[in-house]
Design a protein around this motif. Structure first.
Motif, mmCIF file in Angstrom:
data_model
loop_
_atom_site.group_PDB
_atom_site.id
_atom_site.type_symbol
_atom_site.label_atom_id
_atom_site.label_comp_id
_atom_site.label_asym_id
_atom_site.label_seq_id
_atom_site.Cartn_x
_atom_site.Cartn_y
_atom_site.Cartn_z
ATOM 1 N N VAL A 62 16.522 -21.683 -25.981
ATOM 2 C CA VAL A 62 17.199 -22.652 -25.119
ATOM 3 C C VAL A 62 16.575 -24.036 -25.324
ATOM 4 O O VAL A 62 17.289 -25.041 -25.437
ATOM 5 N N LYS A 63 15.258 -24.084 -25.412
ATOM 6 C CA LYS A 63 14.575 -25.362 -25.620
ATOM 7 C C LYS A 63 14.926 -25.942 -26.988
ATOM 8 O O LYS A 63 15.172 -27.142 -27.126
ATOM 9 N N VAL A 64 14.963 -25.089 -27.996
ATOM 10 C CA VAL A 64 15.323 -25.544 -29.347
ATOM 11 C C VAL A 64 16.732 -26.124 -29.341
ATOM 12 O O VAL A 64 16.979 -27.193 -29.910
ATOM 13 N N LEU A 65 17.658 -25.442 -28.665
ATOM 14 C CA LEU A 65 19.040 -25.935 -28.579
ATOM 15 C C LEU A 65 19.082 -27.289 -27.886
ATOM 16 O O LEU A 65 19.697 -28.234 -28.379
ATOM 17 N N ARG A 66 18.420 -27.387 -26.747
ATOM 18 C CA ARG A 66 18.417 -28.647 -25.990
ATOM 19 C C ARG A 66 17.830 -29.780 -26.810
ATOM 20 O O ARG A 66 18.385 -30.882 -26.872
ATOM 21 N N THR A 72 17.405 -34.413 -22.578
ATOM 22 C CA THR A 72 16.319 -34.040 -21.675
ATOM 23 C C THR A 72 16.772 -32.800 -20.901
ATOM 24 O O THR A 72 17.949 -32.425 -20.924
ATOM 25 N N GLN A 73 15.819 -32.175 -20.201
ATOM 26 C CA GLN A 73 16.197 -31.023 -19.384
ATOM 27 C C GLN A 73 17.250 -31.411 -18.351
ATOM 28 O O GLN A 73 18.223 -30.677 -18.152
ATOM 29 N N MET A 74 17.055 -32.547 -17.710
ATOM 30 C CA MET A 74 17.990 -32.990 -16.675
ATOM 31 C C MET A 74 19.376 -33.259 -17.264
ATOM 32 O O MET A 74 20.396 -32.850 -16.689
ATOM 33 N N GLN A 75 19.433 -33.910 -18.419
ATOM 34 C CA GLN A 75 20.720 -34.193 -19.060
ATOM 35 C C GLN A 75 21.444 -32.897 -19.439
ATOM 36 O O GLN A 75 22.644 -32.754 -19.224
ATOM 37 N N PHE A 76 20.694 -31.945 -19.999
ATOM 38 C CA PHE A 76 21.276 -30.675 -20.421
ATOM 39 C C PHE A 76 21.800 -29.910 -19.205
ATOM 40 O O PHE A 76 22.928 -29.410 -19.206
ATOM 41 N N ALA A 77 20.978 -29.840 -18.170
ATOM 42 C CA ALA A 77 21.375 -29.119 -16.956
ATOM 43 C C ALA A 77 22.616 -29.753 -16.330
ATOM 44 O O ALA A 77 23.546 -29.039 -15.930
ATOM 45 N N ASP A 78 22.654 -31.085 -16.241
ATOM 46 C CA ASP A 78 23.811 -31.770 -15.665
ATOM 47 C C ASP A 78 25.067 -31.575 -16.513
ATOM 48 O O ASP A 78 26.143 -31.287 -15.992
ATOM 49 N N ARG A 88 14.417 -24.620 -16.687
ATOM 50 C CA ARG A 88 12.959 -24.666 -16.880
ATOM 51 C C ARG A 88 12.370 -23.265 -16.989
ATOM 52 O O ARG A 88 11.480 -23.022 -17.800
ATOM 53 N N ASP A 89 12.858 -22.350 -16.161
ATOM 54 C CA ASP A 89 12.368 -20.970 -16.231
ATOM 55 C C ASP A 89 12.669 -20.346 -17.587
ATOM 56 O O ASP A 89 11.843 -19.635 -18.154
ATOM 57 N N TRP A 90 13.867 -20.601 -18.119
ATOM 58 C CA TRP A 90 14.200 -20.079 -19.450
ATOM 59 C C TRP A 90 13.292 -20.668 -20.506
ATOM 60 O O TRP A 90 12.784 -19.959 -21.378
ATOM 61 N N GLU A 91 13.094 -21.978 -20.458
ATOM 62 C CA GLU A 91 12.290 -22.645 -21.481
ATOM 63 C C GLU A 91 10.825 -22.236 -21.423
ATOM 64 O O GLU A 91 10.139 -22.237 -22.437
ATOM 65 N N GLN A 92 10.328 -21.908 -20.237
ATOM 66 C CA GLN A 92 8.923 -21.548 -20.082
ATOM 67 C C GLN A 92 8.715 -20.036 -20.055
ATOM 68 O O GLN A 92 7.645 -19.564 -19.674
ATOM 69 N N HIS A 93 9.735 -19.275 -20.448
ATOM 70 C CA HIS A 93 9.670 -17.817 -20.569
ATOM 71 C C HIS A 93 9.344 -17.122 -19.251
ATOM 72 O O HIS A 93 8.802 -16.021 -19.250
#
Length: 124
Positions: A62-66, A72-78, A88-93
């Protein structure tokens, strides 16, 4: 250069990567044995042992895709209507995407602009 002898280069999303002095044609011409001998002869860049490799953590897909999308995390989530805490939970396993989330992520990976447009239209 840092105290450890490692130079850190920060590249912003969308910027081109810095070019080094590597002679790739020379490297491509080397056999696997020559590559291994060259790596072993460099005391600053020793290959990792299987034990060291087993301790390394994988980067979240997920982090690689983003990051590939330059978001940013916020941009992707929005953009894709995901809770930021879930992302964040996905990216931090701490958790993994369930089947519907994996399907959404696969669709985003295959055509992010279409997904962004479809999700924007669904909200409007």
């Amino acid at each position: 250069m840092s105290k450890t002898g490692t130079t850190r280069v920060t590249v912003k999303p969308g910027d081109t990567l810095p070019r080094g002095d590597t002679d790739w044609t020379r490297l491509d011409a080397m056999t696997d044995e020559e590559v291994m001998a060259a790596a072993l002869s460099d005391p600053d860049a020793q290959p990792l042992t299987p034990e060291q490799l087993s301790k390394m953590r994988r980067v979240s897909r997920v982090k690689v895709l983003r990051q590939r999308l330059g978001m940013t995390q916020m941009q992707f989530a929005d953009a894709f209507h995901l809770p930021i805490t879930t992302l964040r939970d996905w990216e931090q396993h701490r958790s993994t995407p369930d089947a519907p989330a994996r399907a959404l992520l696969l669709a985003i990976e295959r055509d992010p602009e279409v997904m962004r447009r479809l999700l924007a239209e669904a909200v409007a």
